[in-house]
Design an enzyme around this catalytic site. Structure first.
Site, PDB file in Angstrom:
ATOM      1  N   HIS A  27      -3.879   3.974  -8.306  1.00 12.95           N
ATOM      2  CA  HIS A  27      -4.011   3.041  -7.457  1.00 12.95           C
ATOM      3  C   HIS A  27      -5.274   2.505  -6.986  1.00 12.95           C
ATOM      4  O   HIS A  27      -5.882   1.607  -6.912  1.00 12.95           O
ATOM      5  CB  HIS A  27      -3.034   3.327  -6.173  1.00 12.95           C
ATOM      6  CG  HIS A  27      -3.133   2.394  -4.973  1.00 12.95           C
ATOM      7  ND1 HIS A  27      -2.011   1.753  -4.728  1.00 12.95           N
ATOM      8  CD2 HIS A  27      -3.890   2.153  -4.116  1.00 12.95           C
ATOM      9  CE1 HIS A  27      -2.357   0.847  -3.741  1.00 12.95           C
ATOM     10  NE2 HIS A  27      -3.339   1.289  -3.345  1.00 12.95           N
ATOM     11  N   GLU A  28      -6.142   3.472  -6.583  1.00  9.11           N
ATOM     12  CA  GLU A  28      -7.493   3.466  -5.863  1.00  9.11           C
ATOM     13  C   GLU A  28      -8.458   2.886  -7.384  1.00  9.11           C
ATOM     14  O   GLU A  28      -9.199   2.365  -6.871  1.00  9.11           O
ATOM     15  CB  GLU A  28      -7.899   4.768  -5.542  1.00  9.11           C
ATOM     16  CG  GLU A  28      -7.121   5.280  -4.361  1.00  9.11           C
ATOM     17  CD  GLU A  28      -7.088   4.146  -3.229  1.00  9.11           C
ATOM     18  OE1 GLU A  28      -7.872   3.355  -3.111  1.00  9.11           O
ATOM     19  OE2 GLU A  28      -5.868   4.331  -2.416  1.00  9.11           O
ATOM     20  N   HIS A  31      -8.542  -0.741  -6.942  1.00 13.07           N
ATOM     21  CA  HIS A  31      -9.393  -1.289  -5.945  1.00 13.07           C
ATOM     22  C   HIS A  31     -10.831  -1.105  -6.507  1.00 13.07           C
ATOM     23  O   HIS A  31     -11.703  -2.170  -6.211  1.00 13.07           O
ATOM     24  CB  HIS A  31      -9.174  -0.642  -4.572  1.00 13.07           C
ATOM     25  CG  HIS A  31      -7.935  -0.825  -3.928  1.00 13.07           C
ATOM     26  ND1 HIS A  31      -7.407  -2.044  -3.855  1.00 13.07           N
ATOM     27  CD2 HIS A  31      -6.908   0.182  -3.403  1.00 13.07           C
ATOM     28  CE1 HIS A  31      -6.244  -2.051  -3.164  1.00 13.07           C
ATOM     29  NE2 HIS A  31      -5.939  -0.615  -2.970  1.00 13.07           N
TER      30      HIS A  31
END
Length: 436
Positions: A27-28, A31
């Site tokens: 997920h990170e 980003h």
């Protein structure tokens, strides 16, 4: 509890924990990669919360793992714009104003010379939307990849057209009994000579390949019918007279509706179930159903809080569809490893559990509320709308939308989420959802 059971439980929890950490890191990474793509400085990329147990700096980013595997984050410079005077504002005595100013200060706390052109808020709204959407999108990609892969290689437990058993008499399913009485008529399947192991290949002369089609045709037929079966490698046709009976109601998706019955045609046999890999098309349909059910579950969360409270602090039962947290999911992972099923079944169930967790991360983070990713996306979209409207009506550019002004709301939302998380945690410990 035996030593083997304990070891398998610990193994299941450990496997889920590794999957959880990977999902958070994935997920990170969404980003991080898009932020760097658009030239935003990212001082930290961390998996977990709490004390740092390992970190390493590469370039201008510190990569690390923290002690509590319950989340993760990247820190970007300039998440919020400066105050109206262009400088960081002094701390206000107003608690609500203070929240805004604290958030603004945190956004600039690691500002270094040359960072003026690497601030998050200075990027165009569409770039900020991509950066904030990339994290949840990575979870969606992972959920779809896992689900589709397992569905097409391993499959789902599916009813087939093979006969697992023949009912001896006609009993209304609403009566919840399986013992025949003298007044019960002989079942049409028994009278027609249907036997265990027969595979039904045609109904009334029409070829049948799946249980759903066969079930629908049986329900639609009352009276004479021909049933073609494969028995001992040869096909033979049986003549049956289907009777009207009270059978379980099905919804639009063909799923049985609990405790609801309708009058329909009845043959009287049990279909054998087996695990069958799905085609790509069927897997896509199942994935769509999974996403739809996930959305419905997110919408229904508030309505489930009273039952969750009773399950945690009273003698209420824990519903099968009750919200489950990280601890509850880890316990389920431990249960999976103790099931008396082949190893490939355990692996498939663990992967499905991980796919469901990633889908939940995607849907939850897309809520348009700060401090979730969806809240920042909503702020960027609102800014784009304001600027486009100003451009159309030839008004002055209103400038960046100050998301920091929404921080009081964000703290309230975060407080609600924390309380809900603690409630789920207590319920997962004292009254967990079980699969056995």
């Amino acid at each position: 509890m035996s030593t083997t059971t304990i070891l398998m439980t610990v193994l299941g929890i450990a496997v889920f924990a590794v999957g959880l950490l990977f999902s958070i890191a994935w997920h990170e990474l969404g980003h991080l990669s898009t932020a760097k793509l658009f030239g935003i400085r990212v001082p930290q990329y961390m998996v977990g919360f709490g004390p740092t147990i390992w970190s390493r700096r590469k370039g201008d980013t510190e990569y690390g793992i923290k002690a509590i595997p319950a989340g993760g984050y990247i820190r970007m410079i300039g998440m919020f714009p400066p105050g109206p005077d262009g400088r960081l504002e002094a701390r206000s005595t107003s608690p609500w104003r203070g929240m805004i100013e604290d958030a603004r200060s945190a956004a600039f706390e690691e500002l270094q010379p040359g960072d003026e052109s690497r601030l998050f808020y200075t990027r165009k709204p569409w770039k900020r939307v991509i950066v904030m959407f990339a994290g949840p999108f990575m979870n969606l990609v992972l959920a779809v990849a896992i689900f589709m892969g397992v569905a097409m290689t391993f499959g789902f437990q599916t009813q087939t057209t093979e006969v697992a058993g023949v009912q001896q008499c006609v009993i209304a399913q609403s009566e919840n009994r399986d013992t025949c009485e003298t007044s019960d008529p002989v079942s049409p399947a028994k009278a027609a000579g249907l036997e265990e192991g027969d595979k039904i290949v045609a109904f009334n002369g029409q070829k049948i390949d799946d249980w759903a089609t066969l079930s629908d045709k049986i329900r639609q037929t009352i009276g004479p019918a021909t049933i073609t079966v494969q028995r001992d490698g040869r096909e033979q046709t049986l003549n049956a007279v289907l009777k009207k009976n009270a059978v379980a109601k099905k919804d639009a998706d063909g799923e049985v509706v609990p405790d609801q019955y309708v009058s329909a045609g009845y043959l009287g046999f049990a279909a054998r179930t087996e695990i069958v890999p799905l085609s790509f098309g069927d897997s896509v349909v199942r994935m769509g159903d999974m996403i739809e059910n996930g959305v419905d579950s997110i919408i229904a969360l508030p309505s489930k809080i009273p039952a969750l409270w009773n399950a945690a602090f009273s003698d209420g039962e824990r519903a099968d569809d009750s919200p489950v947290g990280v601890v509850g999911a880890a316990r389920i992972g431990g249960e999976v490893m103790n099931l008396d099923v082949p190893a490939q079944n355990q692996i498939a169930m663990m992967l499905f559990l991980l796919a469901g967790f990633n889908l939940s991360l995607f849907l939850f983070n897309m809520l348009p509320l700060l401090p979730l990713d969806g809240g920042h996306i909503a702020g960027a979209l609102w800014e784009a709308l304001r600027r486009n409207v100003a451009r159309v009506f030839k008004r002055p550019d209103p400038g960046p939308f100050d998301v920091a002004k929404l921080m009081p709301v964000a703290y309230v939302v975060a407080g609600i989420f924390i309380c809900f998380t603690l409630l789920v945690l207590v319920a997962d410990i004292v009254n967990p959802v079980k699969i056995t």
